[in-house]
Design a protein around this motif. Structure first.
Motif, PDB file in Angstrom:
ATOM      1  N   LYS A 267       0.845  -1.189   0.000  1.00  0.00           N
ATOM      2  CA  LYS A 267       0.000   0.000   0.000  1.00  0.00           C
ATOM      3  C   LYS A 267       0.888   1.250   0.000  1.00  0.00           C
ATOM      4  O   LYS A 267       2.103   1.146   0.190  1.00  0.00           O
ATOM      5  N   THR A 268       0.284   2.393  -0.201  1.00  0.00           N
ATOM      6  CA  THR A 268       1.070   3.632  -0.318  1.00  0.00           C
ATOM      7  C   THR A 268       0.618   4.672   0.717  1.00  0.00           C
ATOM      8  O   THR A 268      -0.573   4.955   0.844  1.00  0.00           O
ATOM      9  N   LEU A 269       1.615   5.193   1.430  1.00  0.00           N
ATOM     10  CA  LEU A 269       1.377   6.251   2.419  1.00  0.00           C
ATOM     11  C   LEU A 269       1.781   7.594   1.809  1.00  0.00           C
ATOM     12  O   LEU A 269       2.873   7.712   1.244  1.00  0.00           O
ATOM     13  N   LEU A 270       0.907   8.576   1.947  1.00  0.00           N
ATOM     14  CA  LEU A 270       1.259   9.940   1.511  1.00  0.00           C
ATOM     15  C   LEU A 270       1.547  10.783   2.745  1.00  0.00           C
ATOM     16  O   LEU A 270       0.721  10.874   3.658  1.00  0.00           O
ATOM     17  N   VAL A 271       2.728  11.382   2.762  1.00  0.00           N
ATOM     18  CA  VAL A 271       3.158  12.226   3.885  1.00  0.00           C
ATOM     19  C   VAL A 271       3.188  13.674   3.422  1.00  0.00           C
ATOM     20  O   VAL A 271       3.767  13.968   2.374  1.00  0.00           O
ATOM     21  N   TYR A 272       2.551  14.540   4.197  1.00  0.00           N
ATOM     22  CA  TYR A 272       2.604  15.974   3.889  1.00  0.00           C
ATOM     23  C   TYR A 272       3.345  16.713   5.004  1.00  0.00           C
ATOM     24  O   TYR A 272       3.234  16.364   6.188  1.00  0.00           O
TER      25      TYR A 272
ATOM     26  N   PRO B 194       7.161  -1.422   5.006  1.00  0.00           N
ATOM     27  CA  PRO B 194       6.008  -2.177   4.513  1.00  0.00           C
ATOM     28  C   PRO B 194       5.082  -1.397   3.582  1.00  0.00           C
ATOM     29  O   PRO B 194       4.083  -1.957   3.114  1.00  0.00           O
ATOM     30  N   VAL B 195       5.367  -0.133   3.340  1.00  0.00           N
ATOM     31  CA  VAL B 195       4.531   0.669   2.430  1.00  0.00           C
ATOM     32  C   VAL B 195       5.431   1.461   1.483  1.00  0.00           C
ATOM     33  O   VAL B 195       6.600   1.738   1.805  1.00  0.00           O
ATOM     34  N   ASN B 196       4.899   1.763   0.332  1.00  0.00           N
ATOM     35  CA  ASN B 196       5.540   2.799  -0.483  1.00  0.00           C
ATOM     36  C   ASN B 196       5.227   4.140   0.185  1.00  0.00           C
ATOM     37  O   ASN B 196       4.126   4.326   0.731  1.00  0.00           O
ATOM     38  N   ILE B 197       6.180   5.042   0.139  1.00  0.00           N
ATOM     39  CA  ILE B 197       5.923   6.355   0.774  1.00  0.00           C
ATOM     40  C   ILE B 197       6.048   7.461  -0.263  1.00  0.00           C
ATOM     41  O   ILE B 197       7.017   7.500  -1.033  1.00  0.00           O
TER      42      ILE B 197
ATOM     43  N   VAL C 193      -2.759   6.442  -3.605  1.00  0.00           N
ATOM     44  CA  VAL C 193      -2.542   6.665  -2.169  1.00  0.00           C
ATOM     45  C   VAL C 193      -3.589   5.897  -1.344  1.00  0.00           C
ATOM     46  O   VAL C 193      -4.778   5.899  -1.681  1.00  0.00           O
ATOM     47  N   ASP C 194      -3.127   5.217  -0.278  1.00  0.00           N
ATOM     48  CA  ASP C 194      -4.044   4.485   0.604  1.00  0.00           C
ATOM     49  C   ASP C 194      -4.232   5.158   1.965  1.00  0.00           C
ATOM     50  O   ASP C 194      -5.278   5.026   2.593  1.00  0.00           O
ATOM     51  N   PHE C 195      -3.159   5.800   2.437  1.00  0.00           N
ATOM     52  CA  PHE C 195      -3.224   6.490   3.739  1.00  0.00           C
ATOM     53  C   PHE C 195      -2.576   7.865   3.581  1.00  0.00           C
ATOM     54  O   PHE C 195      -1.615   8.010   2.825  1.00  0.00           O
ATOM     55  N   CYS C 196      -3.076   8.806   4.347  1.00  0.00           N
ATOM     56  CA  CYS C 196      -2.408  10.115   4.395  1.00  0.00           C
ATOM     57  C   CYS C 196      -2.018  10.392   5.835  1.00  0.00           C
ATOM     58  O   CYS C 196      -2.753  10.032   6.770  1.00  0.00           O
ATOM     59  N   CYS C 197      -0.882  11.034   6.023  1.00  0.00           N
ATOM     60  CA  CYS C 197      -0.465  11.399   7.379  1.00  0.00           C
ATOM     61  C   CYS C 197       0.210  12.766   7.374  1.00  0.00           C
ATOM     62  O   CYS C 197       1.029  13.065   6.503  1.00  0.00           O
ATOM     63  N   ILE C 198      -0.164  13.577   8.340  1.00  0.00           N
ATOM     64  CA  ILE C 198       0.379  14.935   8.475  1.00  0.00           C
ATOM     65  C   ILE C 198       0.840  15.125   9.910  1.00  0.00           C
ATOM     66  O   ILE C 198       0.075  14.891  10.844  1.00  0.00           O
TER      67      ILE C 198
ATOM     68  N   GLN D 100      -8.033  14.581   1.845  1.00  0.00           N
ATOM     69  CA  GLN D 100      -9.163  13.682   2.061  1.00  0.00           C
ATOM     70  C   GLN D 100     -10.067  13.638   0.829  1.00  0.00           C
ATOM     71  O   GLN D 100     -10.447  12.567   0.367  1.00  0.00           O
ATOM     72  N   ASP D 101     -10.348  14.820   0.282  1.00  0.00           N
ATOM     73  CA  ASP D 101     -11.249  14.888  -0.879  1.00  0.00           C
ATOM     74  C   ASP D 101     -10.628  14.241  -2.112  1.00  0.00           C
ATOM     75  O   ASP D 101     -11.290  13.520  -2.841  1.00  0.00           O
ATOM     76  N   LEU D 102      -9.345  14.515  -2.351  1.00  0.00           N
ATOM     77  CA  LEU D 102      -8.739  14.073  -3.616  1.00  0.00           C
ATOM     78  C   LEU D 102      -8.368  12.594  -3.605  1.00  0.00           C
ATOM     79  O   LEU D 102      -8.453  11.923  -4.623  1.00  0.00           O
ATOM     80  N   THR D 103      -7.935  12.083  -2.432  1.00  0.00           N
ATOM     81  CA  THR D 103      -7.562  10.665  -2.392  1.00  0.00           C
ATOM     82  C   THR D 103      -8.752   9.796  -2.002  1.00  0.00           C
ATOM     83  O   THR D 103      -8.736   8.587  -2.222  1.00  0.00           O
ATOM     84  N   GLY D 104      -9.757  10.394  -1.390  1.00  0.00           N
ATOM     85  CA  GLY D 104     -10.875   9.628  -0.879  1.00  0.00           C
ATOM     86  C   GLY D 104     -10.464   8.750   0.300  1.00  0.00           C
ATOM     87  O   GLY D 104     -11.206   7.854   0.710  1.00  0.00           O
ATOM     88  N   LYS D 105      -9.295   9.004   0.857  1.00  0.00           N
ATOM     89  CA  LYS D 105      -8.791   8.179   1.951  1.00  0.00           C
ATOM     90  C   LYS D 105      -8.734   8.974   3.252  1.00  0.00           C
ATOM     91  O   LYS D 105      -8.818  10.200   3.266  1.00  0.00           O
ATOM     92  N   ASN D 106      -8.525   8.225   4.318  1.00  0.00           N
ATOM     93  CA  ASN D 106      -8.470   8.821   5.652  1.00  0.00           C
ATOM     94  C   ASN D 106      -7.160   9.597   5.837  1.00  0.00           C
ATOM     95  O   ASN D 106      -6.099   9.148   5.402  1.00  0.00           O
TER      96      ASN D 106
END
Lengths: 470, 470
Positions: free
Chosen positions: B89-94, B152-155, B185-190, B422-428
């Motif tokens: 899965k892929t994590l997006l970090v901002y 364990p994830v692509n970042i 993207v599967d997860f987002c984290c800030i 949240q809006d663009l990825t549709g993910k949490n």
């Protein structure tokens, strides 16, 4: 012979301009502790310049000043003397060598400390307030010496460099010199004010005094993020805005109870004197750039400027002041305002009325923050006798140069030292303005007109000679 | 094994500190056009730093911005990718690389752009907001690579440098990248928010939005001498003080009619959730340094911070802001304030209510000056689902490092990009705060605790590993 000298003044313009450029380049901003050395250097520069014309000067040390928590040296006062002839009367000349703050980014079209000539105007901080007029004295003496004209009076110079910052230490020094440097003075003259308009000269016989105030509000330990803390603290700046909004009404009427009680009633004679003053309200309004003024009747407007108190708000220290956005809750803010006072108001009473009103207003606010209103420097208003020979000499000098009788006017601003000289010498003080009303002292783009600078030299030359008959 | 890595994180502190010092030294103040080059340099620095760990980055040009009348280049956005494993899965970090303005003279005890350690605290602008947390990601990855732990994830990284100035251009770019960079993207984290206190960790599931405003008053052509013009012009600053005093009452209640109409009603469940939050009002009040707060009930205070709008006044542009006295009437002044908004308020409606109220207030004032109120940048509020696996992974990571379940909190501040992701990825989107409540983001003496910086690295390391099970 007279016209020969006047023509020589005119042809000396480039020389005068170069000297003024040198003086303007010295950033003698007395309010800025970082430029205190420049302010001191300006006094030394002036001493050296006057030496060329035989003026014997001494620099009087005034000690230190506590500024922003640091001891910084005060600029010395320059006491100069030209002539020791016991058979002559003595003229005391006052001027100041410091200037108001100025940054190009404030909205100047040119570098404020680079004298720049454009369309017959000399732009630069201090060009008109007060380095230009101070140099006119030097130029007048230089011209009389060049033409071997006998100077009919001894001349004393008192040049300070703290005028824009409350003349710290000067009054105390002068008081000590009452029977010293000031002992044998017969006339006093100050060129540190402005014509009422841009074309007709005038002499000034009245000034407003000033009481300045700082209002500090604090109550949180340091600046806070408005997202995290917004809504759950009492904001000092919100309190301050509210307090500052209670000082005047929309037309500038002061809301402090009792503030108008001591304003001198107007005599019929005084009322009549306004009729003949040359002043165009429309031109004034246009020069200010306003759509409408609180008062548009000529006489009432002049009366408000000259013989009624006014309150101006200046700014806020401690809050965000930059461009753009900064979403912060400032922790300690200080509002600045001042009241111009007139006869027969006294600073002590004004301070007391204002502080008491501020405390009442604060109680009404009901904020748990800490409120600390403080009076700053104060100065009495001043009115002179225009029948005095000193004033009459000034009037004749003006007529020689401009071929017109000067208007007799008052000023809204404060030159506190005027009253000090009058009290200590017991002699008449003449305010002899050389600059035009649109010179923008204290503002962006301060300038001195080429014409006013050159005719200023002629006027002071004529005035010194007229004192022979005073 | 886990504790071995954690010990290595601890012993790497000096290395982490040196890297942070390098980042803090770059004065990336996005609000200051004069430091725009530094802001751009910061993005390049970060790209180079991430390259060490195999992150493939590209810098996306956002074009120019009109700032203070000049076209200035916007800093580019850094898009980084670590790993292309389709089975993961892929994590997006901002994070953001720009900082709030800071000057030593604002009241800093140390140079704001020199990272300075004292008593276990790292003082410096950006140490906590947001350079420190951004670097925690790099440190966590470095540590996993050093210990040959499979990530364990692509970042993916999205680092911008305009966050403190409204993230100009970012939303537009991300919208274009919906099916590009953001596609898988599967997860987002800030990590750009703070703990509720100084000891217990938390996860953040709600943010307030913001609407900012500028109110310009002018009416005279340039700054005027308050002696000469005091009492005979309508002062723009007096008008502005009055307008700004009409925004809130003494307790911070907003006086704009209708402003509270769209605030979401509180459910019983929501009301109950406040009961268990660990928050000490007295400690909060003391940390702020206030004598009294507008609200001192714990739950009501948190509710006002998190789910009610608030209005903060920030300052005045164009008036005297220095120390001491300057007896000037400023000609053009701009008041700054902002409103934090909450569900279900909409910026467009808030702007319209506020501007309409300001115009009504201005009419009541009756001044001939020119009044120009303008909305600035706006951002919607945000609330997330805390039952999502992403939040649960964050909670487990917190527990690993701190041995305590994190509180679930909301924040008063705005991170507008949260909603965009949240809006663009549709993910949490998980807000995972690493800094303590007293880090003083946006204030003087911003700091990051040594403890929080080190445990931040551990927490992100644990979170990345926990995403394996999410």
């Amino acid at each position: 012979m007279k016209h020969h000298r006047y023509r020589d003044v005119e042809s000396s313009y480039e020389h005068y301009k170069n000297v003024l450029a040198e003086a303007v380049a010295i950033q003698s901003v007395s309010a800025d502790p970082g430029r205190r050395n420049e302010t001191i250097r300006m006094v030394h520069w002036m001493k050296d310049y006057l030496t060329k014309f035989g003026v014997e000067s001494k620099l009087v040390d005034l000690g230190d000043q506590l500024l922003e928590g640091n001891q910084v040296p005060l600029p010395p006062v320059l006491f100069g003397t030209l002539g020791h002839d016991k058979s002559k009367k003595t003229l005391l000349v006052y001027g100041h060598l410091d200037v108001q703050p100025a940054e190009k980014s404030d909205g100047w079209n040119t570098e404020p400390f680079v004298l720049t000539e454009k369309d017959g105007k000399l732009f630069g901080r201090g060009s008109s307030d007060d380095k230009g007029p101070v140099l006119c004295w030097a130029h007048a003496i230089e011209m009389m010496q060049k033409h071997k004209v006998d100077i009919p009076v001894n001349i004393k110079f008192c040049f300070e460099a703290m005028e824009e910052s409350g003349s710290v230490g000067l009054e105390e020094l002068l008081t000590k010199e009452k029977d010293g440097f000031l002992q044998d003075v017969d006339f006093c003259c100050i060129s540190d004010s402005y014509w009422l308009g841009t074309t007709k000269p005038c002499l000034t016989f009245g000034l407003r005094g000033i009481c300045s105030f700082q209002v500090e509000v604090t109550g949180i330990a340091q600046d806070l993020h408005s997202g995290v803390y917004g809504g759950v603290v009492h904001e000092p700046l919100a309190d301050l805005f509210w307090v500052m909004s209670q000082l005047t009404d929309v037309n500038g009427n002061i809301l402090v109870p009792g503030i108008y009680d001591d304003v001198a009633p107007m005599t019929d004679e005084e009322r009549k004197s306004y009729e003949t003053i040359d002043f165009d309200v429309t031109e004034f309004r246009d020069s200010v750039g306003a759509k409408r003024l609180p008062i548009e009747d000529k006489n009432k407007l002049l009366q408000r400027r000259w013989r009624e108190p006014s309150l101006a708000v200046h700014g806020v220290e401690g809050a965000f002041y930059g461009k753009g956005e900064k979403t912060v809750i400032p922790s300690k803010v200080i509002g600045k305002f001042s009241i111009r006072i007139v006869p027969n108001m006294k600073p002590e009473k004004v301070n007391s009325l204002v502080i008491s009103y501020l405390n009442d207003v604060w109680k009404k606010r009901g904020s748990p923050n800490t409120f600390n209103p403080q009076p700053g420097h104060g100065a009495l208003p001043w009115v002179a006798n225009v029948q005095d020979p000193n004033f009459q000499a000034g009037a004749r000098a003006m007529k020689h140069v401009h071929n017109v009788e000067p208007d007799l006017i008052r000023e809204g601003c404060s030159i506190p030292i005027t009253l000090t000289f009058q009290d200590l010498t017991g002699k008449n003080v003449l305010l002899l303005p050389l600059g035009a009303s649109d010179d923008m002292a204290h503002s962006q783009n301060e300038k001195n007109n080429k014409r006013n600078y050159v005719e200023g030299v002629k006027t002071l030359l004529a005035y010194i000679l007229e004192l022979k008959h005073a």
